[in-house]
Design an enzyme around this catalytic site. Structure first.
Site, mmCIF file in Angstrom:
data_model
loop_
_atom_site.group_PDB
_atom_site.id
_atom_site.type_symbol
_atom_site.label_atom_id
_atom_site.label_comp_id
_atom_site.label_asym_id
_atom_site.label_seq_id
_atom_site.Cartn_x
_atom_site.Cartn_y
_atom_site.Cartn_z
ATOM 1 N N ASP A 106 0.829 -1.207 0.000
ATOM 2 C CA ASP A 106 0.000 0.000 0.000
ATOM 3 C C ASP A 106 0.864 1.259 0.000
ATOM 4 O O ASP A 106 2.075 1.217 0.282
ATOM 5 C CB ASP A 106 -0.923 -0.002 1.218
ATOM 6 C CG ASP A 106 -2.260 0.667 0.954
ATOM 7 O OD1 ASP A 106 -2.363 1.439 -0.015
ATOM 8 O OD2 ASP A 106 -3.208 0.425 1.729
ATOM 9 N N ASP A 151 -10.502 1.768 -3.334
ATOM 10 C CA ASP A 151 -10.938 1.361 -1.997
ATOM 11 C C ASP A 151 -12.455 1.250 -1.906
ATOM 12 O O ASP A 151 -12.983 0.863 -0.862
ATOM 13 C CB ASP A 151 -10.455 2.374 -0.949
ATOM 14 C CG ASP A 151 -9.007 2.143 -0.542
ATOM 15 O OD1 ASP A 151 -8.491 1.043 -0.788
ATOM 16 O OD2 ASP A 151 -8.400 3.062 0.036
#
Length: 738
Positions: free
Chosen positions: A467, A535
């Site tokens: 990430d 997301d």
């Protein structure tokens, strides 16, 4: 490889061709577009002799040129290929070609090939090479490198380091390219298309986030007025780079040589970022250029074929994945996670990924980044009990890292505050309560690499979710004793770390995530096996996000997860059947606390998992197609086997429409001369309709044996589609009959 200097040099592949005239000071493009076929000497001479424009009034007294290294010297007044200076001088580059090499591939010269051009410049003291490689799928990759060579300098030219401010790849496009398509976006709404006319001046998209960003232009397309998914001509570019980037479409009144406009891309360099001393070299990121005469889906097909042909492309079936993030967030409790694993096994999950929250001090998003050791206060026996539970079901184990970031509340930051990337005068604001770790520092780089490697080694990690949750603001490094821009070097360090991990741990797979879809580019995908497109697991948003992400990235590299009934990012509620269908046609997964699911829901998810395993070979190898529909509230998108033997199409409605009927809708990608058995896959539950009854053929397609229909009806005439209620979808399974 043959010397071909002074010749007209063609490259041809897959219905497209690039033709270069190498007879001038700097080679120029004579044609980029539809295949011209083999060029005999007469045709080559005609193409070259018609390649110059008129001399206009109030213009230079010779025809303006537009070469592959466009400069003001040629009369080009737009963005130049190169910008920079040496101590405030050497601002007027005049490169000249000193060698050209030409190679064609394929028995008839239609398998692509390579043109390499060597240039020297006595004003800037740069020795350069430009490589134009057309692959067999019709994708043109342009690589440019420059080396500072003071022996080239003319007379009293300054020998100060050369500050390279820009190095762009610019290709001309014809006057029939009248529209621009590129992309905007934000967190949870990535890759939102925007389209407008090419007008006089410069359409410039520049990213300054240290990564492509959620609003990345992504893919910039110049197209004809009729450009759509299945029609029109398109000229597109993508920069395979994970740092700052620049894209432009430019039109000047005098044109670009014999062409109308210019399409280009390059790294967006920050002031002082690249100072070239004698012997220093800069390799620009690869710029990809693609032409299609079959609309946007033609661009997509070429890019997907290129990616799938890479030696590093995943070849094993993409496992059904469960990620723990939206299920438990930071609540890492062994019993709760073990129950989640049991339910995951029940529905057919093949890989479990433990997301953020497992490492030292990480009970919320404000601490712990940089301390990549297991938090023994939460995991007193380490991660082994959970890993063993996962492996007892034959599932792979994955884990989350954010290696490029650091919290000030971490042991690493307390020990090495100088490792935080930012000005020595003081750091700016946090984002997600974190800063960037300066990986350009060798000691910081080694610590992070070794800690990640140790976790992978200890637990036999199969998969990393990598990430990157914030922009690089004021991205300067003080490692040399003064602040220097560091986005380029930070990006190179990232690539080097990914490469090192893969070398240390063969078989390790890595997913790239950047607050969702903030770093989607082919540079990062050269080193990773999956992207997290957003997301947002809300299927209404996700359907559109993935539809446009697939313009560049094939479905097998796009993670798509089943979320909760009420989306964690939008609060919208959607039916399980809709969520399952949207998550199916990529690299499918689950990001929902399955302990909230009742018995019926678990059975439907298990059936969905079985359908995914049945269809994933098709999904992960087929050709992506999209229907051009007048009603923007509806979507028909499909994946067709390369041999045409099978296809799946998703029919979805996002909102209500003024019309009550969809009319005859054509299924894209099918063979009009074939016959198909059409079946609606309703294992996930029925779609809610806004009608009293289905068209008769839909009722037949709902039977187990389906209905046989000719391709001419499905693909040419079209068929009436059911009127669905908003946020509903149906999955059509089509098999070509003998």
């Amino acid at each position: 490889m043959l010397d071909g200097y002074g010749a007209v040099l063609p490259l041809r592949a897959a219905g497209t061709s690039l033709v270069i005239d190498a007879s001038g000071r700097v080679p120029r493009v004579l044609h980029w577009g539809a295949d011209l076929g083999p060029l005999d000497p007469a045709a080559a001479d005609a193409l070259r002799s018609t390649g110059g424009p008129a001399v206009l009034n109030n213009s230079p007294d010779v025809p303006r040129a537009f070469s592959l290294w466009a400069t003001e010297y040629e009369g080009w007044a737009g963005a130049p290929a190169q910008e920079g200076h040496a101590g405030g001088s050497a601002t007027t580059p005049r490169p000249r070609a000193v060698g050209v090499r030409h190679r064609v591939d394929g028995e008839e010269g239609d398998g692509g090939g390579l043109i390499e051009i060597d240039l020297v410049d006595g004003i800037t003291g740069l020795r350069s090479t430009m490589s134009l490689a057309l692959d067999r799928f019709g994708v043109l990759a342009v690589d440019v490198s420059v080396v500072r060579d003071e022996t080239l300098l003319d007379g009293d030219a300054p020998a100060a380091p050369y500050e390279l401010d820009a190095l762009r790849v610019l290709l001309p496009v014809p006057e029939r390219a009248v529209d621009i398509l590129d992309f905007d976006g934000k967190w949870c709404r990535e890759r939102s298309p925007q389209r407008g006319a090419i007008v006089s001046g410069t359409h410039l998209r520049r990213t300054r986030r240290g990564k492509p960003g959620h609003d990345s232009p992504f893919l910039v397309v110049a197209g004809t007025a009729d450009l759509a998914f299945g029609t029109g001509e398109a000229w597109a570019t993508h920069l395979a780079w994970s740092g700052d980037a620049e894209y432009l479409v430019e039109r000047l009144p005098e044109g670009a040589g014999a062409f109308s406009s210019v399409l280009g891309a390059g790294e967006a360099l920050r002031p002082g970022e690249l100072l070239l001393a004698p012997g220093d070299r800069y390799d620009a990121p690869t710029a990809l250029f693609v032409w299609s005469g079959d609309g946007l889906d033609g661009i997509t097909d070429r890019l997907h074929r290129r990616l799938r042909a890479r030696p590093s492309h995943p070849t094993t079936p993409r496992p059904l994945t469960l990620n723990s993030w939206e299920a438990v967030y930071f609540d890492h409790d062994l019993d709760r996670l073990s129950d989640l694993v049991e339910r995951a096994a029940q529905v057919g999950v093949e890989r479990v990924v433990l997301d953020d929250g497992w490492f030292h001090g990480r009970r919320a998003a404000n601490a712990g980044l940089g301390d990549w050791v297991v938090d023994r206060s939460v995991w007193p026996d380490g991660l082994s009990p959970l890993v063993d539970r996962v492996r007892s079901h034959g599932m792979q184990f994955g884990i989350w890292f954010e290696p490029e970031m650091i919290n000030l509340d971490s042991d690493l930051a307390r020990l090495h505050p100088e490792w935080v990337l930012g000005p020595r005068a003081g750091l700016g604001a946090t984002a997600r309560e974190q800063y960037v770790l300066d990986l350009t520092r060798p000691d910081a780089y080694e610590v992070v690499l070794d800690r990640i490697s140790a976790i992978v080694e200890e637990y036999g990690v199969d998969y990393i979710k990598w990430d990157h949750n914030r922009d690089l603001s004021e991205a300067v490094s003080g490692r040399s004793g003064h602040d220097r821009p560091a986005v380029h070097d930070q990006t190179v360090a990232l690539y080097r770390m990914l490469d090192a991990l893969r070398e240390r741990h063969p078989g390790l797979e890595i997913e790239t995530c950047s607050g969702g879809g903030g770093r989607v580019d082919l540079g990062i995908l050269d080193r990773t096996d999956r992207i997290w497109a957003s997301d947002c697991n809300d299927p209404v948003e996700r359907l559109q996000i993935e539809r446009w992400t697939r313009m560049l990235v094939p479905p097998e590299l796009i993670g798509s997860h089943l979320g909760a009934e009420r989306s964690h990012t939008t609060s919208r509620r959607t039916d399980l059947s809709f969520r399952l269908i949207v998550a199916l046609t990529a690299h499918a997964g689950i990001e929902w606390d399955l302990q909230e699911a009742d018995g019926d829901e678990l059975e439907r998810i298990a059936r969905w998992g079985a359908v995914y395993r049945e269809l994933r070979e098709l999904i992960h190898s087929g050709r992506v197609v999209n229907a051009d529909l007048a009603d923007e509230a509806t979507v028909l998108t499909g994946i067709v086997a390369q041999d045409g033997s099978r296809a799946i199409h998703t029919w979805a409605r996002l909102a209500t429409s003024a019309g009550g009927q969809a009319g005859r809708v054509r299924f894209p990608g099918l063979d009009a001369s074939a016959r198909y058995a059409v079946r609606i896959r309703d294992e996930f539950g029925p779609a809610s309709r806004h009608q009293s009854s289905d068209p008769a053929w839909i009722s037949a397609a709902l039977r187990p044996e389906g209905v046989a229909l000719p391709g001419s009806v499905l693909a040419v005439a079209g068929v009436p589609m059911p009127t669905l209620n908003p946020q509903q979808a149906m999955l059509f399974d089509l098999v070509r009959l003998p």
